[in-house]
Scaffold this active site. Structure first.
Site, PDB file in Angstrom:
ATOM      1  N   GLU A 274       0.838  -1.205   0.000  1.00 23.04           N
ATOM      2  CA  GLU A 274       0.000   0.000   0.000  1.00 23.04           C
ATOM      3  C   GLU A 274       0.871   1.253   0.000  1.00 23.04           C
ATOM      4  OE1 GLU A 274      -3.266  -0.053  -0.472  1.00 23.04           O
ATOM      5  OE2 GLU A 274      -3.045  -2.226  -0.651  1.00 23.04           O
ATOM      6  N   TRP A 277       1.562   1.682  -3.522  1.00 22.74           N
ATOM      7  CA  TRP A 277       0.540   2.391  -4.310  1.00 22.74           C
ATOM      8  C   TRP A 277       0.747   3.909  -4.234  1.00 22.74           C
ATOM      9  CZ3 TRP A 277      -2.852   1.354  -8.002  1.00 22.74           C
ATOM     10  CH2 TRP A 277      -3.212   0.019  -8.223  1.00 22.74           C
ATOM     11  N   TRP A 305     -19.932  12.658 -19.448  1.00 20.37           N
ATOM     12  CA  TRP A 305     -20.307  13.030 -18.079  1.00 20.37           C
ATOM     13  C   TRP A 305     -21.567  13.899 -18.105  1.00 20.37           C
ATOM     14  CZ3 TRP A 305     -17.607   9.996 -15.212  1.00 20.37           C
ATOM     15  CH2 TRP A 305     -16.259   9.739 -15.470  1.00 20.37           C
ATOM     16  N   ASN A 341     -10.499   3.369   3.124  1.00 23.41           N
ATOM     17  CA  ASN A 341     -10.138   3.284   1.711  1.00 23.41           C
ATOM     18  C   ASN A 341     -11.143   2.493   0.881  1.00 23.41           C
ATOM     19  OD1 ASN A 341      -8.147   3.766  -0.473  1.00 23.41           O
ATOM     20  ND2 ASN A 341      -8.057   1.530  -0.474  1.00 23.41           N
ATOM     21  N   TRP A 359     -15.329  12.784 -12.587  1.00 19.03           N
ATOM     22  CA  TRP A 359     -14.501  12.450 -11.440  1.00 19.03           C
ATOM     23  C   TRP A 359     -13.821  13.675 -10.827  1.00 19.03           C
ATOM     24  CZ3 TRP A 359      -9.390  13.789 -11.708  1.00 19.03           C
ATOM     25  CH2 TRP A 359      -8.818  13.959 -12.981  1.00 19.03           C
ATOM     26  N   TRP A 382      -8.985   8.740  -7.760  1.00 20.14           N
ATOM     27  CA  TRP A 382     -10.242   9.082  -8.423  1.00 20.14           C
ATOM     28  C   TRP A 382     -10.214   8.638  -9.886  1.00 20.14           C
ATOM     29  CZ3 TRP A 382     -15.062  10.494  -7.292  1.00 20.14           C
ATOM     30  CH2 TRP A 382     -15.333  10.844  -5.966  1.00 20.14           C
TER      31      TRP A 382
END
Length: 456
Positions: A274, A277, A305, A341, A359, A382
């Site tokens: 993690e 990431w 969108w 998360n 987003w 996102w």
């Protein structure tokens, strides 16, 4: 030993231990000016959101105390870096300036400033302090940036152990200069004071960061295999401390490689992935500095969108969607400045896929309300959920919030904590039909895919 003062310009590295810029300045052997600059003017700067401003206030207070214990002090200045830092050099007669690197759009500001000051005869050095690996050192076989996490992290691990964290200086020969009073910056909310929940949940500063790390190693890491369950304390909650650099990834890496209980040691590799990431997100940011505004996958520029109805967007923002786990997450965010998360992915999927809201609107809300609003991780995450980002496979995944809640919050501990009225008559009906909106979202993704194929 140098006689002209050294300047340490702090940014997202608000700590005295494992701070290469501070260590270099102390080792130079001259008086040290430590400055934090509130820069809301430089090209590419993104002003902090409200929750981050609250955190910054507490972090700067803590840092000033830590420096004072070592004999130093913290100067607060405000303005564009290209103006304030050279002026401080002239004011103090500094012969050297040190800072730790940034990786987004502001690295252009840093590079220009470094060239300018060096041309004037000032020693300027920058250091890697906030990442385990500099982004330009981890590249794919073709020499470009990785677009998928697993081979990226495998390449990181193949480089060997990260460096050991640096100790805090034994002392700092501080040179005090005039600066702003912290209260003058008005970082804290007043009318209204919405930070009660933040104060209850967090202790900004390096001391709070290390206390959080120790608590996690002892109590959270043994449960980390259950990290996807928001109703238990199985995650580290170190993200805001990392975001402001009160704690470095090198310090975390070293700590979790010390002796651990067997159940904690079993979860070490997954926890460190993690951290990986976060590294991956910064690699993406380094190669695409406009990550918060530009799709990584440019075919998503054509995504249809829809402009959100104000009432629908407000229902999502404040946890009144009628979808319990989404409402729980958004209320946790509003109250504490943080969200689990797994739930972040669920609420982002609802907004971008079931509601077809861009987003960037969700990313901006998180930027304002998260205490860990990070320029790399927030935007990259996102984009990952929306399908427009790196490693967003399958990009058309639509999280079903009902099934996610059944799987990860089966006893409803998380939902009932944050949405106590969930079973009462006053709880609203869902603002969107999950099945119908999923079908609509998949059709939109298919249209983008078809357009990309025809264009290619």
């Amino acid at each position: 030993m140098a006689s002209s003062p050294s300047i340490v310009w702090l940014r997202d590295d608000l700590r005295v231990a494992d701070n290469p810029a501070l260590t270099a300045a102390v080792e130079r052997g001259a008086p040290v000016v430590v400055v934090f600059l509130l820069d809301e003017q430089s090209p590419g700067v993104r002003p902090l959101g409200g929750a981050s401003r609250w955190w910054l206030h507490g972090s700067l207070q803590s840092l000033a105390d830590d420096l004072a214990e070592l004999g130093g002090s913290l100067a607060l200045r405000r303005g564009a870096a290209a103006e304030v830092i050279p002026a401080l050099v002239a004011e103090t007669g500094a012969g050297a300036v040190y800072w730790n690197r940034r990786y987004g759009a502001l690295r252009d500001v840093d590079a220009a400033l470094k060239s300018r000051l060096r041309a004037e005869g000032v020693v300027v050095e920058s250091f890697g302090a906030s990442l385990l690996h500099e982004p330009w050192t981890i590249t794919s076989g073709s020499g470009g940036a990785y677009r998928v996490f697993t081979p990226f992290w495998r390449a990181c691990l193949a480089t060997g152990e990260p460096r050991s964290p640096l100790p805090a200086p034994a002392s700092v020969d501080g040179l005090a200069v005039a600066g702003d009073a912290l209260d003058e910056w008005a970082l804290l909310p007043t009318r209204p004071d919405w930070a009660t929940g933040l104060r209850e949940a967090w202790t900004p500063g390096a001391e709070g960061a290390h206390a959080r790390l120790e608590q996690f190693v002892e109590h959270g890491l043994p449960l980390y295999h259950r990290r996807d369950e928001p109703g238990i304390e199985a995650t580290s909650r170190l993200s805001p401390h990392l975001r402001f650099g009160e704690l470095s990834p090198h310090q975390i890496w070293a700590r979790v490689h010390e002796r651990l209980a067997p159940e904690a040691a079993a979860n070490r590799a997954k926890f460190l992935s993690e951290i990986g990431w976060r590294e991956f997100s910064y690699s993406i940011l380094f190669h695409q500095p406009q990550l918060a505004s530009v799709n990584v996958r440019r075919d998503f520029d054509a995504f249809p969108w829809e402009a959100p109805e104000p009432a629908v967007l407000e229902a999502w923002q404040h946890g009144r969607t009628g979808i319990p786990i989404v409402d729980a997450g958004m209320r946790q965010l509003w109250t504490s400045g943080w969200m689990h998360n797994r739930v972040r992915m669920i609420v982002a999927s609802l907004l971008t896929k079931n509601l077809l809201v861009d987003w960037r609107i969700g990313e901006a809300w998180f930027w304002d309300t998260l205490v860990d609003a990070d320029e790399a991780s927030n935007a990259a995450s996102w984009q990952w959920v929306a399908g427009s980002g790196a490693d967003a496979a399958p990009y058309f995944r639509v999280f079903n919030p009902v099934l996610q809640a059944d799987r990860f919050d089966p006893d409803r501990a998380y939902v009932q904590r944050w949405v106590p009225e969930v079973d009462g008559p006053e709880y609203p009906r869902p603002i969107v039909d999950l099945a119908v909106s999923r079908t609509r979202a998949l059709a939109a993704y298919e249209a983008v895919k078809a357009a990309a194929l025809s264009a290619g």
